[in-house]
Design a protein around this motif. Structure first.
Motif, short mmCIF file in Angstrom:
data_model
loop_
_atom_site.label_atom_id
_atom_site.label_comp_id
_atom_site.label_asym_id
_atom_site.label_seq_id
_atom_site.Cartn_x
_atom_site.Cartn_y
_atom_site.Cartn_z
N LEU A 273 -5.94 6.77 7.28
CA LEU A 273 -4.77 7.12 6.16
C LEU A 273 -5.65 8.08 5.47
N GLY A 274 -6.96 8.41 5.44
CA GLY A 274 -7.44 9.49 4.57
C GLY A 274 -7.22 9.23 3.09
N LEU A 275 -7.53 8.18 2.67
CA LEU A 275 -7.29 7.90 1.29
C LEU A 275 -8.65 8.19 0.59
N ASP A 276 -8.48 8.71 -0.92
CA ASP A 276 -9.60 9.15 -1.64
C ASP A 276 -9.98 7.96 -2.64
N SER A 277 -10.86 8.60 -3.60
CA SER A 277 -11.31 7.89 -4.42
C SER A 277 -10.27 7.13 -5.66
N ILE A 278 -9.30 7.98 -5.91
CA ILE A 278 -8.22 7.55 -6.77
C ILE A 278 -7.31 6.48 -6.10
N ASP A 279 -7.32 6.68 -4.80
CA ASP A 279 -6.47 5.67 -3.97
C ASP A 279 -7.20 4.25 -3.97
N ALA A 280 -8.40 4.44 -3.94
CA ALA A 280 -9.44 3.14 -4.15
C ALA A 280 -9.25 2.68 -5.50
N LEU A 281 -9.21 2.99 -6.56
CA LEU A 281 -8.94 2.58 -7.70
C LEU A 281 -7.36 1.76 -7.69
N GLU A 282 -6.45 2.32 -7.09
CA GLU A 282 -5.09 1.85 -6.98
C GLU A 282 -5.09 0.90 -6.20
N LEU A 283 -5.92 0.52 -5.03
CA LEU A 283 -5.92 -0.63 -4.18
C LEU A 283 -6.94 -1.78 -5.08
N ILE B 11 0.83 -1.34 -0.17
CA ILE B 11 -0.02 -0.02 0.05
C ILE B 11 0.87 1.13 0.03
N ILE B 12 1.98 1.17 0.92
CA ILE B 12 2.79 2.34 0.91
C ILE B 12 3.56 2.55 -0.48
N GLU B 13 3.88 1.45 -1.27
CA GLU B 13 4.49 1.75 -2.58
C GLU B 13 3.46 2.51 -3.48
N ALA B 14 2.34 1.64 -3.57
CA ALA B 14 1.26 2.02 -4.43
C ALA B 14 0.61 3.44 -4.31
N LEU B 15 0.45 3.84 -3.34
CA LEU B 15 0.11 5.15 -2.73
C LEU B 15 1.16 6.09 -2.70
N ASN B 16 2.50 5.69 -2.91
CA ASN B 16 3.63 6.51 -2.89
C ASN B 16 3.55 7.60 -1.58
N PHE B 17 3.33 6.67 -0.28
CA PHE B 17 3.72 7.47 0.82
C PHE B 17 5.01 7.28 1.42
N GLU B 18 5.70 8.15 0.63
CA GLU B 18 7.30 8.08 0.88
C GLU B 18 7.84 8.30 2.30
N GLU B 19 7.05 8.86 2.89
CA GLU B 19 7.50 9.27 4.60
C GLU B 19 7.05 7.92 5.51
N MET B 20 6.33 7.12 4.92
CA MET B 20 5.57 6.07 5.85
C MET B 20 6.33 5.12 5.81
N ASP C 123 -5.57 -6.95 -7.89
CA ASP C 123 -5.55 -7.63 -8.99
C ASP C 123 -3.75 -8.13 -9.52
N ARG C 124 -3.10 -7.03 -9.19
CA ARG C 124 -1.95 -7.35 -9.81
C ARG C 124 -1.11 -8.23 -8.83
N GLU C 125 -1.27 -8.26 -7.42
CA GLU C 125 -0.46 -8.92 -6.73
C GLU C 125 -1.11 -10.31 -6.13
N TYR C 126 -2.32 -10.35 -6.26
CA TYR C 126 -3.04 -11.53 -5.63
C TYR C 126 -3.74 -12.10 -6.79
N GLY C 127 -4.19 -11.44 -7.86
CA GLY C 127 -4.88 -12.24 -8.77
C GLY C 127 -6.47 -11.88 -8.47
N ILE C 128 -6.93 -11.15 -7.84
CA ILE C 128 -8.25 -10.89 -7.45
C ILE C 128 -8.96 -9.64 -8.25
N LYS C 129 -9.95 -10.09 -8.91
CA LYS C 129 -10.71 -8.99 -9.53
C LYS C 129 -12.22 -8.70 -8.71
#
Lengths: 173, 85
Positions: free
Chosen positions: B37-47, B12-21, B52-58
């Protein structure tokens, strides 16, 4: 037209109102250094592309001195650095486009980031132009139609370590 | 499960670019959206892309997202039950 404050940020230097600000980092790390020094509590900064980070941090430093009513920026290469980054996510066979990169594939996002941060509800525009001088008549025209001061200037980023922002707070008298 | 949670925090840190965390900064039971974490709708798309990418879940049912993305722990539980890789 009168300029009350200005800032120039390049990969190696920061000059505020003609005075050099001491920095230790260069390139994209310089923008992070400035964020830590002047902001520190807006984690959305880390999600921004380099162009938005550049414009955001330049605006952040200037608008601490004086608030503005509008934001008019321009450059020549639009959002090319982030466009390339996004393209990488959709070119190989393992096809996972990044939504977080996609949202920054327009240069005017930087004006939006600044407006959101500073609650600016007036004009916000980003112009893609042949050369920096072409922005001046646009700013002149804008000043005739919106309350001043405005934040105006050049915000260019062609790569993570190749950028230049020259932003000014501009009044119509 | 705890190992999966730690791995997921890093992703999650890598995908959402939380460099300081770091993973230690993320409470596995804290809300991911709104507070926490205060995520937004774009972050939801990243999750969704991460699953899908890491666990093959659609995610077939978008309505299920609210429960799945409640916290890192609920994400990890869903991954453990549904992963294809």
């Amino acid at each position: 037209m009168r300029v009350s404050h200005d800032i120039e940020i390049t990969p190696k230097s920061v000059v505020l109102d003609g005075k050099q600000i001491e920095v230790s980092e260069t390139g994209e790390r310089l923008l992070v250094e400035l964020y830590r020094r002047y902001v520190g509590d807006y984690p959305k900064f880390y999600k921004m592309d380099t162009l938005s980070r550049l414009g955001f941090i330049a605006a952040e430093i200037l608008l601490k001195i004086e608030p503005v009513e509008a934001v008019i920026l321009g450059n020549h290469n639009a959002s090319i650095k982030n466009d390339r980054d996004y393209l990488k996510t959709i070119t190989d066979g393992n096809y996972y486009p990044s939504p977080a990169l996609f949202v920054y594939t327009l240069p005017n996002i930087v004006t939006g980031e600044i407006a959101i941060r500073h609650h600016i509800q007036g004009e916000t525009s980003f112009y893609v132009l042949d050369k920096q001088e072409d922005l001046e008549p646009i700013i002149h025209a804008t000043l005739n139609n919106v309350p001043s001061p405005i934040l105006g200037g050049w915000c260019e980023c062609s790569d993570k370590d190749e950028f230049n922002a020259k932003l000014q707070i501009i009044w119509n008298n | 499960m705890e190992q999966l949670i730690e791995q997921l925090k890093g992703q999650i840190i890598e995908a959402l670019n939380f460099e300081e965390m770091t993973p230690a900064d993320i409470d596995a039971d804290a809300p991911l959206f709104g507070e926490g974490l205060g995520l937004d709708s774009i972050d939801a798309l990243e999750l969704i892309m991460l699953l899908d990418r890491e666990y093959g879940i659609k995610l077939a049912d978008p309505k299920a997202g609210k429960a799945i993305f409640r916290s890192v722990r609920t994400m990890a539980e869903y991954i453990q039950a549904n992963r294809t890789k």
